[in-house]
Design a protein around this motif. Structure first.
Motif, short mmCIF file in Angstrom:
data_model
loop_
_atom_site.label_atom_id
_atom_site.label_comp_id
_atom_site.label_asym_id
_atom_site.label_seq_id
_atom_site.Cartn_x
_atom_site.Cartn_y
_atom_site.Cartn_z
N GLU A 29 27.85 31.59 74.15
CA GLU A 29 28.61 30.76 73.22
C GLU A 29 29.95 31.36 72.82
OE1 GLU A 29 25.34 31.28 73.08
OE2 GLU A 29 24.51 29.26 73.24
N GLU A 30 30.06 32.71 72.85
CA GLU A 30 31.31 33.36 72.45
C GLU A 30 32.40 33.23 73.52
OE1 GLU A 30 29.01 36.36 74.81
OE2 GLU A 30 28.51 34.79 73.38
N LEU A 31 32.02 32.82 74.73
CA LEU A 31 32.99 32.68 75.81
C LEU A 31 33.38 31.21 75.92
CD1 LEU A 31 31.31 35.04 78.43
CD2 LEU A 31 33.14 35.57 76.81
N THR A 32 34.64 30.92 75.67
CA THR A 32 35.09 29.53 75.63
C THR A 32 36.17 29.22 76.65
OG1 THR A 32 36.71 30.08 73.92
CG2 THR A 32 34.54 29.30 73.16
N GLN A 33 36.78 30.21 77.26
CA GLN A 33 37.90 30.00 78.17
C GLN A 33 37.46 30.26 79.62
OE1 GLN A 33 41.28 29.28 76.64
NE2 GLN A 33 39.63 28.70 75.25
N PHE A 34 37.60 29.23 80.47
CA PHE A 34 37.18 29.31 81.86
C PHE A 34 38.26 28.72 82.76
CE2 PHE A 34 33.31 29.82 79.55
CZ PHE A 34 32.50 30.59 80.34
N THR A 35 38.18 29.06 84.03
CA THR A 35 39.06 28.46 85.03
C THR A 35 38.21 28.11 86.25
OG1 THR A 35 41.16 28.67 86.21
CG2 THR A 35 39.76 30.63 86.16
#
Length: 155
Positions: A29-35
């Motif tokens: 949940e703490e990871l919100t930025q993806f590519t």
């Protein structure tokens, strides 16, 4: 910005390629930025790579390539949250699981990732009251990237 990744080495990621998961990814949940990473040699599979944690990426694919009758409806609250205005603004991804010897590949059709290509917002949702589960098996044709008839795996 440059990110160092486990599977792709160093990647150059521009701001326009970053997608924000509004509530992170379940379990992260703490990871919100993806590519999105789409190596030519891995088609029809792609990767959602964390920009914040280089060791974290998910193998994903377009579920409609394998399950032509896959049918989901997006609740109005989700459409508002992701600012979805038109159906063509949406990509649907499913997380792929491959066993250790690559002999079994399954798709999680119960929890698709809904991706707004215009706003660069995404969310993995759970389809409540659905016949789908987390392990729908696919078999790739050895001679091409085409899938053969899929089967459902229970459990």
């Amino acid at each position: 910005m440059k990110i160092s990744t486990l599977f792709f080495g160093e990647l150059e990621v521009i701001d326009e390629e970053i997608v924000t998961f509004t509530q992170g990814v379940p379990g992260f949940e703490e990871l919100t930025q993806f590519t999105l990473v789409q190596p030519e040699d891995s088609a029809p599979f792609s990767y959602i790579q964390s920009v914040q944690e280089g060791d974290l990426s998910f193998v994903v694919t377009d579920p409609f390539l394998f399950f032509k009758d896959y049918d989901i409806s997006l609740p109005e609250a989700l459409q508002a949250e992701l600012k979805i205005e038109q159906p063509e603004d949406v990509l649907v991804w499913t997380v792929v699981t491959v066993n250790h010897d690559f002999s079994k590949i399954t798709l999680n059709l119960l929890a698709p990732i809904i991706w707004n290509v215009k706003t660069k917002m995404a969310k993995q949702i759970i389809l409540h009251d659905s016949e789908y589960n987390t392990k729908h098996e696919i078999v790739l044709n050895a001679d091409s990237d085409e899938a053969s008839e899929p089967t459902q795996v229970e459990g």
